[in-house]
Write a protein that holds these residues in place. Structure first.
Motif, PDB file in Angstrom:
ATOM      1  N   VAL A  50      14.687 -27.582  22.202  1.00  0.00           N
ATOM      2  CA  VAL A  50      14.310 -27.422  20.798  1.00  0.00           C
ATOM      3  C   VAL A  50      13.513 -26.123  20.659  1.00  0.00           C
ATOM      4  O   VAL A  50      12.509 -25.938  21.352  1.00  0.00           O
ATOM      5  CB  VAL A  50      13.452 -28.613  20.307  1.00  0.00           C
ATOM      6  N   PRO A  51      13.937 -25.221  19.772  1.00  0.00           N
ATOM      7  CA  PRO A  51      13.179 -23.975  19.604  1.00  0.00           C
ATOM      8  C   PRO A  51      11.825 -24.228  18.953  1.00  0.00           C
ATOM      9  O   PRO A  51      11.717 -25.030  18.017  1.00  0.00           O
ATOM     10  CB  PRO A  51      14.096 -23.142  18.703  1.00  0.00           C
ATOM     11  N   MET A  52      10.835 -23.530  19.431  1.00  0.00           N
ATOM     12  CA  MET A  52       9.484 -23.609  18.853  1.00  0.00           C
ATOM     13  C   MET A  52       8.857 -22.207  18.942  1.00  0.00           C
ATOM     14  O   MET A  52       8.103 -21.893  19.857  1.00  0.00           O
ATOM     15  CB  MET A  52       8.616 -24.640  19.563  1.00  0.00           C
ATOM     16  N   GLY A  53       9.191 -21.397  17.936  1.00  0.00           N
ATOM     17  CA  GLY A  53       8.726 -20.013  17.924  1.00  0.00           C
ATOM     18  C   GLY A  53       9.455 -19.202  18.991  1.00  0.00           C
ATOM     19  O   GLY A  53      10.706 -19.205  19.067  1.00  0.00           O
ATOM     20  N   ASP A  54       8.671 -18.529  19.857  1.00  0.00           N
ATOM     21  CA  ASP A  54       9.264 -17.718  20.920  1.00  0.00           C
ATOM     22  C   ASP A  54       9.461 -18.514  22.199  1.00  0.00           C
ATOM     23  O   ASP A  54       9.761 -17.943  23.247  1.00  0.00           O
ATOM     24  CB  ASP A  54       8.380 -16.488  21.182  1.00  0.00           C
ATOM     25  N   ARG A  55       9.290 -19.811  22.136  1.00  0.00           N
ATOM     26  CA  ARG A  55       9.459 -20.657  23.318  1.00  0.00           C
ATOM     27  C   ARG A  55      10.496 -21.745  23.056  1.00  0.00           C
ATOM     28  O   ARG A  55      11.054 -21.838  21.971  1.00  0.00           O
ATOM     29  CB  ARG A  55       8.116 -21.286  23.701  1.00  0.00           C
ATOM     30  N   THR A  56      10.685 -22.550  24.102  1.00  0.00           N
ATOM     31  CA  THR A  56      11.625 -23.664  23.974  1.00  0.00           C
ATOM     32  C   THR A  56      10.940 -24.940  24.440  1.00  0.00           C
ATOM     33  O   THR A  56      10.300 -24.961  25.510  1.00  0.00           O
ATOM     34  CB  THR A  56      12.882 -23.427  24.824  1.00  0.00           C
ATOM     35  N   GLY A  57      11.047 -25.959  23.632  1.00  0.00           N
ATOM     36  CA  GLY A  57      10.526 -27.264  24.013  1.00  0.00           C
ATOM     37  C   GLY A  57      11.691 -28.176  24.393  1.00  0.00           C
ATOM     38  O   GLY A  57      12.870 -27.866  24.136  1.00  0.00           O
ATOM     39  N   TYR A  58      11.369 -29.314  24.959  1.00  0.00           N
ATOM     40  CA  TYR A  58      12.408 -30.264  25.389  1.00  0.00           C
ATOM     41  C   TYR A  58      12.049 -31.652  24.856  1.00  0.00           C
ATOM     42  O   TYR A  58      10.942 -32.161  25.116  1.00  0.00           O
ATOM     43  CB  TYR A  58      12.514 -30.256  26.912  1.00  0.00           C
ATOM     44  N   TYR A  59      13.014 -32.211  24.161  1.00  0.00           N
ATOM     45  CA  TYR A  59      12.783 -33.481  23.458  1.00  0.00           C
ATOM     46  C   TYR A  59      13.635 -34.581  24.076  1.00  0.00           C
ATOM     47  O   TYR A  59      14.826 -34.397  24.343  1.00  0.00           O
ATOM     48  CB  TYR A  59      13.143 -33.331  21.978  1.00  0.00           C
ATOM     49  N   ARG A  60      13.030 -35.732  24.256  1.00  0.00           N
ATOM     50  CA  ARG A  60      13.782 -36.900  24.715  1.00  0.00           C
ATOM     51  C   ARG A  60      13.126 -38.172  24.188  1.00  0.00           C
ATOM     52  O   ARG A  60      11.911 -38.189  23.894  1.00  0.00           O
ATOM     53  CB  ARG A  60      13.883 -36.952  26.235  1.00  0.00           C
ATOM     54  N   ALA A  61      13.939 -39.195  24.036  1.00  0.00           N
ATOM     55  CA  ALA A  61      13.471 -40.499  23.559  1.00  0.00           C
ATOM     56  C   ALA A  61      13.815 -41.530  24.620  1.00  0.00           C
ATOM     57  O   ALA A  61      14.961 -41.989  24.696  1.00  0.00           O
ATOM     58  CB  ALA A  61      14.130 -40.850  22.220  1.00  0.00           C
ATOM     59  N   PRO A  62      12.877 -41.908  25.459  1.00  0.00           N
ATOM     60  CA  PRO A  62      13.160 -42.839  26.565  1.00  0.00           C
ATOM     61  C   PRO A  62      13.613 -44.213  26.094  1.00  0.00           C
ATOM     62  O   PRO A  62      14.199 -44.984  26.871  1.00  0.00           O
ATOM     63  CB  PRO A  62      11.817 -42.915  27.304  1.00  0.00           C
ATOM     64  N   GLY A  63      13.324 -44.575  24.818  1.00  0.00           N
ATOM     65  CA  GLY A  63      13.760 -45.883  24.320  1.00  0.00           C
ATOM     66  C   GLY A  63      12.697 -46.942  24.393  1.00  0.00           C
ATOM     67  O   GLY A  63      12.967 -48.115  24.158  1.00  0.00           O
ATOM     68  N   ASP A  64      11.489 -46.583  24.718  1.00  0.00           N
ATOM     69  CA  ASP A  64      10.392 -47.552  24.796  1.00  0.00           C
ATOM     70  C   ASP A  64       9.480 -47.464  23.570  1.00  0.00           C
ATOM     71  O   ASP A  64       8.321 -47.898  23.603  1.00  0.00           O
ATOM     72  CB  ASP A  64       9.589 -47.333  26.076  1.00  0.00           C
ATOM     73  N   GLY A  65       9.992 -46.880  22.474  1.00  0.00           N
ATOM     74  CA  GLY A  65       9.187 -46.756  21.264  1.00  0.00           C
ATOM     75  C   GLY A  65       8.444 -45.439  21.183  1.00  0.00           C
ATOM     76  O   GLY A  65       7.774 -45.178  20.181  1.00  0.00           O
ATOM     77  N   TYR A  66       8.566 -44.629  22.199  1.00  0.00           N
ATOM     78  CA  TYR A  66       7.884 -43.341  22.215  1.00  0.00           C
ATOM     79  C   TYR A  66       8.901 -42.226  22.396  1.00  0.00           C
ATOM     80  O   TYR A  66      10.003 -42.428  22.913  1.00  0.00           O
ATOM     81  CB  TYR A  66       6.861 -43.282  23.358  1.00  0.00           C
ATOM     82  N   GLN A  67       8.493 -41.059  21.936  1.00  0.00           N
ATOM     83  CA  GLN A  67       9.265 -39.840  22.160  1.00  0.00           C
ATOM     84  C   GLN A  67       8.410 -38.898  23.012  1.00  0.00           C
ATOM     85  O   GLN A  67       7.180 -38.860  22.869  1.00  0.00           O
ATOM     86  CB  GLN A  67       9.603 -39.182  20.816  1.00  0.00           C
ATOM     87  N   ILE A  68       9.088 -38.154  23.856  1.00  0.00           N
ATOM     88  CA  ILE A  68       8.401 -37.244  24.766  1.00  0.00           C
ATOM     89  C   ILE A  68       8.853 -35.811  24.464  1.00  0.00           C
ATOM     90  O   ILE A  68      10.057 -35.541  24.331  1.00  0.00           O
ATOM     91  CB  ILE A  68       8.694 -37.584  26.246  1.00  0.00           C
ATOM     92  N   PHE A  69       7.896 -34.929  24.344  1.00  0.00           N
ATOM     93  CA  PHE A  69       8.202 -33.518  24.088  1.00  0.00           C
ATOM     94  C   PHE A  69       7.394 -32.681  25.087  1.00  0.00           C
ATOM     95  O   PHE A  69       6.165 -32.836  25.205  1.00  0.00           O
ATOM     96  CB  PHE A  69       7.796 -33.132  22.664  1.00  0.00           C
ATOM     97  N   THR A  70       8.063 -31.826  25.834  1.00  0.00           N
ATOM     98  CA  THR A  70       7.388 -30.969  26.820  1.00  0.00           C
ATOM     99  C   THR A  70       7.640 -29.506  26.478  1.00  0.00           C
ATOM    100  O   THR A  70       8.697 -29.142  25.949  1.00  0.00           O
ATOM    101  CB  THR A  70       7.888 -31.263  28.240  1.00  0.00           C
ATOM    102  N   TYR A  71       6.692 -28.703  26.793  1.00  0.00           N
ATOM    103  CA  TYR A  71       6.843 -27.260  26.576  1.00  0.00           C
ATOM    104  C   TYR A  71       5.815 -26.529  27.459  1.00  0.00           C
ATOM    105  O   TYR A  71       4.846 -27.133  27.956  1.00  0.00           O
ATOM    106  CB  TYR A  71       6.635 -26.892  25.113  1.00  0.00           C
TER     107      TYR A  71
END
Length: 229
Positions: A167-188
């Motif tokens: 996922v683009p976030m300005g001049d960087r790239t983040g990574y999105y995933r939904a493990p399915g446990d009610g939470y979403q995880i985003f790393t950058y």
């Protein structure tokens, strides 16, 4: 004596007045009875004719109603009215929007935006915790149903930090995933090269773009260290 005899003789010789003993009523004219009978018969026939006309009107109206829409076919078609049961609409769950953060900055982080109605519960070297203002759990070390920012541990396998959808976030790239446990995880990776992991609870109703917008406004500063689960 002679006088008495004279009086009796005179009484017997008085003219007899005939007395009427016939008590029968005078004979009525049959023409009157015949006229009354004719008037009664006429009223009866008029009443019957009115009732038949009203019934015919009702039947005719119902037939016209039932034959609506069937003029083309020329036949009477009975229409079936389907009863539709409606229920109250289900409330639409709206995402919690981001608003500018104007409070005291937590230790180890700089935060530009927070979810509307949410507050920063605490910032430590390894984590930043944001929760609803009326949350019963106010422990900043508890992450259940909270928006949490973690500085990834230095021993985290690198391949796990780039899992998910880029996922683009300005001049960087983040990574999105939904493990399915009610939470979403985003790393950058922040400008200093540190990997950051954001844990997003379901009640925010955010998608990857909204999470990226929040992440862009979070900066790890001096003091933030590794997070060990």
């Amino acid at each position: 004596m002679n006088d008495i005899k004279s009086l009796l003789a005179a009484a017997l010789n008085e003219e007899h007045t005939p007395m009427t003993t016939d008590l029968r009523p005078p004979t009525a004219d049959p023409a009157d009875d015949l006229a009354r009978g004719r008037r009664h018969l006429l009223r009866r026939r008029t009443a019957i004719a009115g009732g038949v006309a009203a019934a015919a009107l009702l039947v005719g109206g119902g037939a016209a109603f039932m034959s609506l829409g069937s003029a083309d076919s020329g036949t009477t078609r009975l229409q079936t009215v389907e009863r539709v049961t409606t229920s109250a609409p289900t409330p639409v769950e709206q995402e919690v929007v981001l608003v500018a953060y104007t409070g005291k900055q937590p230790k180890g982080y700089r935060v530009q935006q927070v979810p509307d109605g949410w507050v920063i519960q605490g910032g430590r070297e390894s984590s930043l915790t944001i929760a609803p203002a009326d949350a019963k759990d106010t422990n900043p070390d508890s992450f259940v149903d909270k928006l949490t920012v973690l500085s990834a541990s230095s021993d985290t396998p690198p391949e796990t930090l780039t899992e998910g959808e880029p996922v683009p976030m300005g001049d960087r790239t983040g990574y999105y995933r939904a493990p399915g446990d009610g939470y979403q995880i985003f790393t950058y990776q922040d400008p200093g090269g540190r990997w950051v992991q954001i844990q997003v609870p379901a009640q925010l109703h955010w998608d990857a773009t909204e999470i990226a917008a929040f992440a862009t406004g979070v900066t790890v500063v001096n003091g933030a260290g590794d997070s060990h689960g």
